[in-house]
Design a protein around this motif. Structure first.
Motif, PDB file in Angstrom:
ATOM      1  N   GLY A 292       0.902  -1.123   0.115  1.00 36.27           N
ATOM      2  CA  GLY A 292      -0.012  -0.034   0.013  1.00 36.27           C
ATOM      3  C   GLY A 292       0.880   1.190   0.028  1.00 36.27           C
ATOM      4  O   GLY A 292       0.341   2.384  -0.329  1.00 36.27           O
ATOM      5  N   SER A 293       1.975   1.289   0.363  1.00 36.97           N
ATOM      6  CA  SER A 293       3.028   2.314   0.231  1.00 36.97           C
ATOM      7  C   SER A 293       3.624   2.526  -1.082  1.00 36.97           C
ATOM      8  O   SER A 293       3.449   2.001  -1.945  1.00 36.97           O
ATOM      9  CB  SER A 293       4.258   2.039   1.241  1.00 36.97           C
ATOM     10  N   PHE A 294       3.552   3.965  -1.118  1.00 36.11           N
ATOM     11  CA  PHE A 294       4.129   4.517  -2.388  1.00 36.11           C
ATOM     12  C   PHE A 294       5.493   4.790  -2.379  1.00 36.11           C
ATOM     13  O   PHE A 294       6.345   4.787  -1.544  1.00 36.11           O
ATOM     14  CB  PHE A 294       3.499   5.975  -2.714  1.00 36.11           C
ATOM     15  N   VAL A 295       6.025   4.580  -3.788  1.00 33.67           N
ATOM     16  CA  VAL A 295       7.383   4.633  -3.937  1.00 33.67           C
ATOM     17  C   VAL A 295       7.771   5.608  -4.983  1.00 33.67           C
ATOM     18  O   VAL A 295       7.048   5.559  -6.127  1.00 33.67           O
ATOM     19  CB  VAL A 295       7.857   3.161  -4.131  1.00 33.67           C
ATOM     20  N   GLU A 296       9.186   5.995  -5.211  1.00 32.57           N
ATOM     21  CA  GLU A 296       9.774   6.574  -6.532  1.00 32.57           C
ATOM     22  C   GLU A 296      10.341   5.527  -7.072  1.00 32.57           C
ATOM     23  O   GLU A 296      11.460   4.787  -6.402  1.00 32.57           O
ATOM     24  CB  GLU A 296      10.801   7.637  -5.887  1.00 32.57           C
ATOM     25  N   VAL A 297      10.188   5.326  -8.326  1.00 32.64           N
ATOM     26  CA  VAL A 297      10.654   4.306  -9.278  1.00 32.64           C
ATOM     27  C   VAL A 297      11.518   4.648 -10.275  1.00 32.64           C
ATOM     28  O   VAL A 297      11.505   5.770 -10.866  1.00 32.64           O
ATOM     29  CB  VAL A 297       9.706   3.408  -9.689  1.00 32.64           C
ATOM     30  N   TYR A 298      12.775   4.285 -10.377  1.00 27.23           N
ATOM     31  CA  TYR A 298      13.540   4.441 -11.564  1.00 27.23           C
ATOM     32  C   TYR A 298      13.652   3.082 -12.634  1.00 27.23           C
ATOM     33  O   TYR A 298      14.281   2.059 -12.248  1.00 27.23           O
ATOM     34  CB  TYR A 298      15.203   4.576 -11.138  1.00 27.23           C
ATOM     35  N   LEU A 299      12.906   3.373 -13.644  1.00 28.99           N
ATOM     36  CA  LEU A 299      12.538   2.243 -14.708  1.00 28.99           C
ATOM     37  C   LEU A 299      13.966   2.110 -15.579  1.00 28.99           C
ATOM     38  O   LEU A 299      14.547   3.053 -15.872  1.00 28.99           O
ATOM     39  CB  LEU A 299      11.529   2.686 -15.575  1.00 28.99           C
ATOM     40  N   LEU A 300      14.485   1.023 -15.602  1.00 27.19           N
ATOM     41  CA  LEU A 300      15.798   0.716 -16.248  1.00 27.19           C
ATOM     42  C   LEU A 300      15.603   0.605 -17.737  1.00 27.19           C
ATOM     43  O   LEU A 300      14.958  -0.363 -18.276  1.00 27.19           O
ATOM     44  CB  LEU A 300      16.566  -0.431 -15.763  1.00 27.19           C
ATOM     45  N   MET A 301      16.093   1.462 -18.681  1.00 25.70           N
ATOM     46  CA  MET A 301      15.928   1.152 -19.897  1.00 25.70           C
ATOM     47  C   MET A 301      17.145   0.734 -20.725  1.00 25.70           C
ATOM     48  O   MET A 301      17.716  -0.245 -20.193  1.00 25.70           O
ATOM     49  CB  MET A 301      15.514   2.602 -20.707  1.00 25.70           C
ATOM     50  N   GLN A 302      17.504   1.044 -21.882  1.00 26.04           N
ATOM     51  CA  GLN A 302      18.638   0.790 -22.513  1.00 26.04           C
ATOM     52  C   GLN A 302      19.679   1.223 -21.989  1.00 26.04           C
ATOM     53  O   GLN A 302      19.794   2.289 -21.648  1.00 26.04           O
ATOM     54  CB  GLN A 302      18.451   1.170 -24.270  1.00 26.04           C
ATOM     55  N   SER A 303      21.130   0.498 -22.301  1.00 25.67           N
ATOM     56  CA  SER A 303      22.209   0.739 -21.728  1.00 25.67           C
ATOM     57  C   SER A 303      23.027   1.857 -22.761  1.00 25.67           C
ATOM     58  O   SER A 303      22.807   1.838 -23.854  1.00 25.67           O
ATOM     59  CB  SER A 303      22.950  -0.447 -21.618  1.00 25.67           C
ATOM     60  N   ARG A 304      23.670   2.672 -22.297  1.00 24.66           N
ATOM     61  CA  ARG A 304      24.661   3.744 -22.914  1.00 24.66           C
ATOM     62  C   ARG A 304      25.907   3.386 -22.493  1.00 24.66           C
ATOM     63  O   ARG A 304      26.429   2.982 -21.258  1.00 24.66           O
ATOM     64  CB  ARG A 304      24.078   5.061 -22.557  1.00 24.66           C
ATOM     65  N   LYS A 305      26.792   3.752 -23.271  1.00 20.34           N
ATOM     66  CA  LYS A 305      28.307   3.500 -23.159  1.00 20.34           C
ATOM     67  C   LYS A 305      29.086   4.810 -22.571  1.00 20.34           C
ATOM     68  O   LYS A 305      28.708   5.956 -23.304  1.00 20.34           O
ATOM     69  CB  LYS A 305      28.769   2.875 -24.492  1.00 20.34           C
ATOM     70  N   ASN A 306      30.344   4.584 -22.262  1.00 18.43           N
ATOM     71  CA  ASN A 306      31.062   5.699 -21.881  1.00 18.43           C
ATOM     72  C   ASN A 306      30.442   6.793 -21.176  1.00 18.43           C
ATOM     73  O   ASN A 306      30.552   7.888 -21.319  1.00 18.43           O
ATOM     74  CB  ASN A 306      31.886   6.182 -23.191  1.00 18.43           C
ATOM     75  N   VAL A 307      29.636   6.463 -20.084  1.00 16.69           N
ATOM     76  CA  VAL A 307      29.099   7.347 -19.452  1.00 16.69           C
ATOM     77  C   VAL A 307      29.875   7.637 -17.883  1.00 16.69           C
ATOM     78  O   VAL A 307      30.090   6.773 -17.513  1.00 16.69           O
ATOM     79  CB  VAL A 307      27.564   7.112 -19.044  1.00 16.69           C
ATOM     80  N   LEU A 308      30.124   8.938 -17.785  1.00 16.60           N
ATOM     81  CA  LEU A 308      30.929   9.070 -16.491  1.00 16.60           C
ATOM     82  C   LEU A 308      29.865   9.448 -15.151  1.00 16.60           C
ATOM     83  O   LEU A 308      28.878  10.338 -15.414  1.00 16.60           O
ATOM     84  CB  LEU A 308      31.598  10.605 -16.454  1.00 16.60           C
ATOM     85  N   THR A 309      29.908   8.646 -14.302  1.00 16.88           N
ATOM     86  CA  THR A 309      28.942   8.404 -13.091  1.00 16.88           C
ATOM     87  C   THR A 309      29.637   8.592 -11.794  1.00 16.88           C
ATOM     88  O   THR A 309      30.921   8.173 -11.686  1.00 16.88           O
ATOM     89  CB  THR A 309      28.004   7.399 -12.954  1.00 16.88           C
ATOM     90  N   VAL A 310      28.832   9.070 -10.796  1.00 16.17           N
ATOM     91  CA  VAL A 310      29.491   8.753  -9.399  1.00 16.17           C
ATOM     92  C   VAL A 310      28.148   8.489  -8.553  1.00 16.17           C
ATOM     93  O   VAL A 310      26.948   8.548  -8.878  1.00 16.17           O
ATOM     94  CB  VAL A 310      29.614  10.392  -8.801  1.00 16.17           C
ATOM     95  N   PRO A 311      28.563   7.862  -7.526  1.00 18.83           N
ATOM     96  CA  PRO A 311      27.434   7.412  -6.551  1.00 18.83           C
ATOM     97  C   PRO A 311      26.524   8.640  -6.218  1.00 18.83           C
ATOM     98  O   PRO A 311      27.181   9.572  -5.938  1.00 18.83           O
ATOM     99  CB  PRO A 311      28.114   6.777  -5.263  1.00 18.83           C
ATOM    100  N   THR A 312      25.199   8.245  -6.055  1.00 16.70           N
ATOM    101  CA  THR A 312      24.440   9.338  -6.039  1.00 16.70           C
ATOM    102  C   THR A 312      24.852  10.123  -4.569  1.00 16.70           C
ATOM    103  O   THR A 312      24.630  11.329  -4.231  1.00 16.70           O
ATOM    104  CB  THR A 312      23.030   8.782  -6.083  1.00 16.70           C
ATOM    105  N   ALA A 313      25.102   9.168  -3.581  1.00 11.86           N
ATOM    106  CA  ALA A 313      25.503   9.737  -2.340  1.00 11.86           C
ATOM    107  C   ALA A 313      26.803  10.871  -2.297  1.00 11.86           C
ATOM    108  O   ALA A 313      27.063  11.326  -1.386  1.00 11.86           O
ATOM    109  CB  ALA A 313      25.951   8.446  -1.441  1.00 11.86           C
ATOM    110  N   ALA A 314      27.557  10.575  -3.418  1.00 10.32           N
ATOM    111  CA  ALA A 314      28.683  11.507  -3.502  1.00 10.32           C
ATOM    112  C   ALA A 314      28.336  13.022  -3.798  1.00 10.32           C
ATOM    113  O   ALA A 314      28.989  13.944  -3.520  1.00 10.32           O
ATOM    114  CB  ALA A 314      29.697  11.126  -4.757  1.00 10.32           C
ATOM    115  N   LEU A 315      26.793  13.136  -4.101  1.00  9.40           N
ATOM    116  CA  LEU A 315      26.489  14.452  -4.493  1.00  9.40           C
ATOM    117  C   LEU A 315      25.998  15.180  -2.876  1.00  9.40           C
ATOM    118  O   LEU A 315      25.340  14.829  -2.487  1.00  9.40           O
ATOM    119  CB  LEU A 315      25.523  14.519  -5.529  1.00  9.40           C
ATOM    120  N   THR A 316      26.386  16.526  -3.117  1.00 10.52           N
ATOM    121  CA  THR A 316      25.734  17.507  -2.153  1.00 10.52           C
ATOM    122  C   THR A 316      25.045  18.609  -2.785  1.00 10.52           C
ATOM    123  O   THR A 316      25.501  18.945  -3.843  1.00 10.52           O
ATOM    124  CB  THR A 316      26.531  17.991  -1.187  1.00 10.52           C
ATOM    125  N   GLU A 317      23.934  18.823  -2.333  1.00 10.67           N
ATOM    126  CA  GLU A 317      23.044  20.015  -2.858  1.00 10.67           C
ATOM    127  C   GLU A 317      22.650  21.160  -2.201  1.00 10.67           C
ATOM    128  O   GLU A 317      22.726  21.129  -0.927  1.00 10.67           O
ATOM    129  CB  GLU A 317      21.692  19.315  -3.219  1.00 10.67           C
TER     130      GLU A 317
END
Length: 391
Positions: A292-317
């Motif tokens: 019954g609880s509501f959630v925020e969802v990240y639907l995984l789609m097609q893969s992309r190559k050579n993308v620079l990412t960091v852990p989401t926890a590394a970001l401060t706002e």
């Protein structure tokens, strides 16, 4: 006259010497101030932490590397129970219901075949249904045996004989059905599966008719995640490969792949009056989710190559602007951490990692855990004793 000229020349020389001396002293002071200012600001913006401070704060780093990254689509969803995972327990007789335990509440564990309530009609005007069923059965049996002798002598018709057999079989089935669950004049109502009481629909002393729901029992083994996909994204639904999600009030992101989750269906038509297409995932219940609880969802789609990412926890706002902390890599500070706060531009996120589109280069060392603690260190101007900036 000569004396007067001598005095004038002497005074002029003294003034010039004083002026020159003052100018030289001022220049010296200015140079010192410039040196001091350079010394104190040449490393403005640096955050310095000792190895001990980093260990206590849980600061961890990783090297930025471009890699495959799955494109995502953010959506809203709700956790629910699958239809086959719960059953309604109904009354098998009419009468007054009594729960078998005063401690039985919603959430109580029950086993298959366990009696959860009893029903009695002993003191009701209509009488005991078990006794009535027994009397009807015995009467039908006698009638059938009586006609059995007469049909062979052609005294009664075959039609009457067949009707008597039907009445007997009907009464017998009713009596067996009710007597099998009757003890001491009470009809037992049992759970049809192992699980937990999800909902109690009656309380002791209530009157129920045959078929009235008494309780809902759920196994709680599997759960469903129903995601509302915007109509405009219908063309991309066939590319959904999985999902990550985060419950309300919880920063932890769950990967469906880690809890045996899979896409079981998605709607090909838009429900009447709706603006979203439901996509349904099934997953194992690990005890962390409330149906019954509501959630925020990240639907995984097609893969992309050579993308620079960091852990989401590394970001401060800060006021809509995102920052990361870069650790300097040099031999002079290998036993301590020297960090630089840097503004970055973000792209897509799958909830666990976030794409960086500007502000970060491959090969740089990023604070992957403990970014908030580094931020606090910056605010507190933590400088270890004995540290100097004479690089």
């Amino acid at each position: 006259m000569k004396t007067y000229k001598t005095i004038i020349i002497t005074m002029t020389a003294v003034c010039l010497a004083a002026c020159s001396s003052g100018h030289s002293h001022h220049a010296h002071d200015h140079e010192a101030e410039e040196h001091e200012d350079h010394e104190s600001h040449s490393h403005a913006g640096e955050i310095v932490m000792t190895a001990e401070q980093m260990e206590k704060a849980g600061v961890r780093t990783e090297t930025a590397v471009a890699a495959d990254f799955t494109a995502v689509m953010k959506a809203a969803g709700q956790i629910s129970r699958p239809q086959g995972d719960e059953q309604t327990i109904a009354a098998t007789a009419s009468g007054i219901v009594r729960l078998t335990s005063t401690s039985m509440t919603e959430g109580t564990a029950v086993g298959k075949g366990q009696t959860i309530a009893t029903i009695s009609a002993e003191k009701l005007q209509d009488g005991d249904p078990t006794a009535k069923a027994k009397a009807a059965y015995e009467a039908a049996k006698k009638e059938m045996e009586r006609l059995k002798e007469l049909v062979s002598d052609k005294i009664v018709s075959e039609r009457e004989w067949e009707q008597a057999k039907l009445n007997y079989e009907t009464a017998r089935a009713a009596y067996i059905g009710i007597s099998a669950n009757t003890r001491n004049g009470r009809v037992n109502v049992a759970s049809s599966m192992n699980g937990f009481v999800k909902t109690l629909l009656v309380k002791s002393g209530d009157y129920v008719n045959v078929g009235d729901p008494i309780a809902i029992v759920t196994q709680d083994r599997m759960l469903q995640l129903v995601v509302d996909v915007p109509e405009c994204a219908y063309k991309d639904m066939k590319n959904i490969s999985g999902a990550n999600f985060r419950t309300t009030g919880d920063d932890k992101v769950y990967r469906l792949a880690d809890i045996d989750g899979k896409l079981i269906s998605y709607s090909r038509t838009l429900p009447e009056g709706a603006a979203y297409l439901p996509a349904t995932f099934e997953m194992r219940n690990v005890g962390a989710f409330v149906p019954g609880s509501f959630v925020e969802v990240y639907l995984l789609m097609q893969s992309r190559k050579n993308v620079l990412t960091v852990p989401t926890a590394a970001l401060t706002e800060e006021q809509g602007t995102y920052y990361i902390y870069i650790r300097e890599n040099d031999e002079k500070h290998k036993d301590e951490g020297v960090f630089e706060k840097r503004e970055v531009k973000t792209g897509q996120t799958d909830g666990l990692r976030t794409e960086i589109t500007a502000g970060l280069k491959e090969g740089e060392t990023v604070v992957s855990e403990g970014a908030y603690q580094v931020k606090l260190a910056s605010a507190a101007a933590i400088i270890p004793e004995g540290h100097n900036h004479n690089h």
